[in-house]
Design a protein around this motif. Sequence first.
Motif, PDB file in Angstrom:
ATOM      1  N   HIS A 155      57.490  24.278  56.950  1.00 42.00           N
ATOM      2  CA  HIS A 155      56.178  24.845  56.617  1.00 42.00           C
ATOM      3  C   HIS A 155      55.095  23.782  56.583  1.00 42.00           C
ATOM      4  O   HIS A 155      54.016  23.994  56.013  1.00 42.00           O
ATOM      5  CB  HIS A 155      56.261  25.676  55.329  1.00 42.00           C
ATOM      6  CG  HIS A 155      57.187  26.833  55.547  1.00 42.00           C
ATOM      7  ND1 HIS A 155      56.765  28.003  56.141  1.00 42.00           N
ATOM      8  CD2 HIS A 155      58.515  26.950  55.366  1.00 42.00           C
ATOM      9  CE1 HIS A 155      57.812  28.811  56.280  1.00 42.00           C
ATOM     10  NE2 HIS A 155      58.879  28.193  55.816  1.00 42.00           N
ATOM     11  N   CYS A 171      52.035  32.718  59.175  1.00 41.46           N
ATOM     12  CA  CYS A 171      53.393  32.547  58.640  1.00 41.46           C
ATOM     13  C   CYS A 171      53.525  33.347  57.349  1.00 41.46           C
ATOM     14  O   CYS A 171      52.548  33.542  56.628  1.00 41.46           O
ATOM     15  CB  CYS A 171      53.652  31.067  58.375  1.00 41.46           C
ATOM     16  SG  CYS A 171      55.326  30.698  57.821  1.00 41.46           S
ATOM     17  N   CYS A 173      54.537  32.393  54.673  1.00 40.59           N
ATOM     18  CA  CYS A 173      54.243  31.566  53.496  1.00 40.59           C
ATOM     19  C   CYS A 173      52.758  31.583  53.141  1.00 40.59           C
ATOM     20  O   CYS A 173      52.355  31.039  52.112  1.00 40.59           O
ATOM     21  CB  CYS A 173      54.711  30.132  53.730  1.00 40.59           C
ATOM     22  SG  CYS A 173      53.660  29.171  54.848  1.00 40.59           S
ATOM     23  N   CYS A 178      52.621  27.016  61.026  1.00 44.38           N
ATOM     24  CA  CYS A 178      53.775  26.277  60.511  1.00 44.38           C
ATOM     25  C   CYS A 178      54.767  26.010  61.647  1.00 44.38           C
ATOM     26  O   CYS A 178      54.900  26.808  62.583  1.00 44.38           O
ATOM     27  CB  CYS A 178      54.493  27.090  59.437  1.00 44.38           C
ATOM     28  SG  CYS A 178      53.535  27.338  57.936  1.00 44.38           S
TER      29      CYS A 178
HETATM   30 ZN    ZN Z   1      54.874  28.716  56.678  1.00 43.85          ZN
END
Ligand code: ZN
Length: 300
Positions: A155, A171, A173, A178
């Motif tokens: 990440h 992403c 996240c 990432c």
């Molecule tokens: Zn990510």
Amino acid sequence: MRIGVDVGGTKIEAVALDGGRVIERLRVDTPRDDYAATLDAIAALVTNLRNTTGSAATVGVGIPGTIATTGLVKNANSTWLIGRPLQVDLEARLGCSVRIANDANCFAMSEATDGAAAGADVVFGVIVGTGTGAGVVVRGNVLSGANGIAGEWGHNPLPWPDDDERPGPACYCGKSGCIETFLSGPGMAADHERRAGRHESPPEIAAAASRGDRAAIATMERYERRMARALASVINVLDPDVIVLGGGMSNIDRVYENVPRLWSEWVFAATGSASDVRTTLVRAKHGDASGVRGAAWLWR
Ligand SMILES: [Zn+2]
């Protein structure tokens, strides 16, 4: 004797190792979304294996997440483990101390102990499959780090991006671009679909590339340049002797030749010649079994 348990999203696998030799292997379906049942399943597997190993066998457990400094599980994609005191609960059930590590750290431990990086000083173990995870082993010990996230480079943003790689895919996240969004299997398939207009799986893309399909070759070349940049940034920080690849994407044969040929362009102080960089890129020896073997090797 060592017992290793690998808690996956769909299966929980357990092995008893005598030295490096598997003397028994068991697996059950993961009781999804049920923490108490997951504890029961792990305890039952260990109890069964102890019939073979005796009660003195050590117990190591690999999980898809990390243990925070609070002792609670965090970052697990098996979300029913998050916030739970897994280590304390397992130790109470089993009556022995238990070592727990992230599954990517277990992978790296397995390959550094008696796998493709056996004997190497510094090992970076990468799992590239549906996601990207990685772990670091230094002289036989997992480096977990102050925050329990050593090795988690998936990440970070893809380094040295081309203009058409910025900002990059969104992403889960919360960030964009990432490394995982480019190097995971779904990441490669999405890139291929964007550029070639065809929805194909990574094995299909790799097979098409080996038959000479131009769009598939272009996808593979983009992928290899991205992996080379992502790993060059690791070499610049950690300078590992060996980088071991596992997970589904590690079955693409051509990356082992092409990525090290490319990465010297970004490795600091290399002149662009592949022979300048001593780090090697190798395929995992124990494949899918590395998670469970590495969990056992947490007591090394
Ligand atoms: Zn990510």
